[in-house]
Design an enzyme around this catalytic site. Sequence first.
Site, PDB file in Angstrom:
ATOM      1  CG  ASN A  62     -14.343 -26.611  -9.321  1.00 10.42           C
ATOM      2  OD1 ASN A  62     -14.112 -27.785  -9.028  1.00 10.42           O
ATOM      3  ND2 ASN A  62     -14.306 -26.165 -10.542  1.00 10.42           N
ATOM      4  CB  CYS A  63     -11.933 -29.011  -4.311  1.00 10.29           C
ATOM      5  SG  CYS A  63     -12.890 -28.059  -3.147  1.00 10.29           S
TER       6      CYS A  63
END
Lengths: 150, 427, 349
Positions: free
Chosen positions: B242-243
């Site tokens: 998850n960025c």
Amino acid sequence: MIIGELWRLTPGGEQETLHTSKFQIVTNNPMVAEALGERCHIVFLEHGSDRDVIETVRDLVHRHHRVLTAPLAGSVKPWETPYRSVMVSVSKGTAIDATSLELVEFALMVIGQSRERLETTKPSIDRDFQTVDLSLIESALPSVEAIGRI
Amino acid sequence: MKLEVGYIDIKGIRFGDYNAVEDGILIVNPEPLLEPVLEDPLIKSAHFEIATPGESIRITPVKDVIEPRVKVEGGGGVFPGMVSKVDTVGSGKTHVLRGMAVVTAGPIVGFQEGIIDMTGIGADYTPFSKLHNLVLVMEPVEDFKQHEYEAAARLAGLRTAAAIGELARELVPDETVVYETPTIAETFKEEWKDLPRVGYVMMLQSQGLLHDTYVYGVDAKRTLSTLISATEVMDGAIVSGNCVSACDKNTTYHHQNNPVIHDLLAVHGKKINFVGTIITNENVYLDDKIRSSDWTSKMARYLSLDAAIITQEGFGNPDTDLIMNCTKLEKQGIKTVIITDEYAGQDGKSQSLADADELANAVVTGGNANEVVVLPPLDRVIGTLDYVDTVAGGHAGSLRPDGSIEAELQIITGSTNEMGFNRMSAR
Amino acid sequence: MSKFKVVHYINQFFGQVGGEEMAHIPAEKREGPVGPGLAFTKNFGDDAEIVATIVCGDSWFNENLELATETVLDMVKEESPDLFIAGPAFNAGRYGVACGTICDAVQTELGIPVLTGMYVENPGADMFRTKVLIVSTADSAAGMRRAVPAMAKLALKLVKGERIGASVEEGYIPDGVRRNFFDKKRGSTRALEMLLKKIAGEPFETEYPMPTFDRVPPMPAITDMTKATIAIVTSGGIVPKGNPDRIESSSASKYGSYNIEGVDDLTSETYETAHGGHDPVYANEDADRVIPVDVLRQYEKEGKIGKLHDWFYSTVGNGTAVASSKKYAAEIAEKLISYDVDAVVLTST
């Protein structure tokens, strides 16, 4: 772009069936229109805002269509990305789907209370926003296509 | 499952011509560590930098934060299904390099997020300012596909952390803690029968590019809600891909050190009977949301839970999953507390969540992510400030000429964490 | 450094004029601190001083709201203070409303920081919590010893322009603005403690109260519309021409009941709207646009519905307090039930 196969809402909000798919996507993202145009109906709001997308979805909900994906998918904030794509059923129910209505109204509230969008000056960023939006809606495809009807 | 975790305290990192941990100091020889990273054709360049707590350093854009660990005894290896084979972990013995992290940094998309300040007011908001950070700065080749490069960068970080963790295999831990999770049968034993049966519902971000979480290597969006042992989580069974939404994404470090799991285990057998952990996803497709939350509540009932803590990840529509999970449990008489964060606007006056229900009457908040903070200019930047104006929470002009940054807390990695990692709250 | 100048507002009781029997006295200004003002002075130390105290009867203020506000406002203005404090009012309802009203006015008109204090259940708290900062106090004057230091501390922060912390830190009643702060324990530990209380059935305090929606479960559907009596209720302010009940154009203090026996159509000669919150042109042209008497009458003739109820009930929704609306609704509902009305068309503008 495959304009000929895309959907547009008439001013009266009517549309015609060009595909046999059971879902349609309301989007202002040209990348979604291009990538998924052959798989389903696309209601493409070229140059439309995220609000236009959600309001179009709301209008469809008022006509008894069902929302199939989270109207504010993803963690990219409404004040960052200009792109929104929402999957909506082609078939209509006999009444307004309460859950769908609640979801779009909450989404409109979130958009309404978010401030002015950041200026994206770089075209590369614009493309990245499109890419992520496409990916979010694509992530729903295996789910929607796994079942025979909606 | 029983896991013995040996903590080796890291008091500093320095470069050298070999890789080792000596007297609490991690000595890093970059070349052999970078070799496997640079083998990936999508990674154009990579190098290490060191950031020590209190130094005038700003790390950005941060992708992931990972704690180096190594499996010393028991099945499998760390980050199963990702770095190690997919064997079951969570038993035996694991060594941890405590007090440090591998931080991956560098752009993936043009609105890449995440700042870790090692000093100043920004440092107060992120737990990672208190760690000795070995920062792996990477740059992609031109014309890369974001999906593929995200995977490459994710793997590079995990591999590097695993390689560093390997240095701790033969060390004698400074502290050893034994964590044990019961079988279902054991939870019904006589001495616990008066304790409330408590579960943990861990929601995993799973919506698409830059929004994904992997469990034993499987993309969480393609899973049904399931059970996992707290000790498996400690061995890196869950990793972050998850960025987006730096403030409330759960980094791999958060998973490895899940505070809810640790707090529940600490009172297990005393105040509560910690029966189990349910992981459930946060998908885009609404029927998936309904199915997953139904499944969560079914599992909660199979476990005969009396109560549960539910934690969230990310902004916006996961609020829908959160409220579904919460209300479906409450309607079965399972008492819940939810942990979330808020987007109440810069003035704090907007509605905080994108969904609401009166059954969610016990809420812990990680704070308002829209609150504005001015980060002072710092001497050194690891990574690049190119993205500060476009990252979440930054806004046009947020990077001031003097190098200070006026931005919302959501720009800071881990600042409003929804696992309850921080002390920050709001009223 | 010179001290910040403070004006303090108190009621007749704390002004040592007298109890309820003296509640009628108009506002008067005295030099320096009076009553609780002395305690404030002590807490302000060298930072601030009360230069004047306004003493005012609770009845006089509440019964002459506009005049009182204006009078007190002028008295405050003369002193050109840096800060205005009212109360604390504890659980005294009219005192609380007066404190809230005058603080709100001073803040708006003079642009200086204001602060008051009251018990959380004081009606003034509910009316003004989102407008002015209200320190949470005990329900009686016995709480003065704790209320004053808390108020003085927050007041000094306000006048110095310092950042105001979260309500739990500063002790004010939540004002609808979410503010971050660092708690003593991490979130997961707070969650566990909250859960243990919830399990044990002990009181616990959520960190984020969910917005409350007044949801009403729908009644079972009417099975035979051809026998149903349908009534019209509106907040659109439709009234007989001339507005016989003088329903206010905003913040309505009443609703009207109007007979429409034999009325087939509302015309511009017979009906109009009293509503001040929208462009009245189209409603005045044809009030059926707001309440569909014409269509319902036609349905009645065609047998689609049993009967259109002989009365319609109307108020103005524009800024009308929820509490007032609830009161009107309860009364209207009783009437509807007594007339055996089966269903209601509710319209608003």
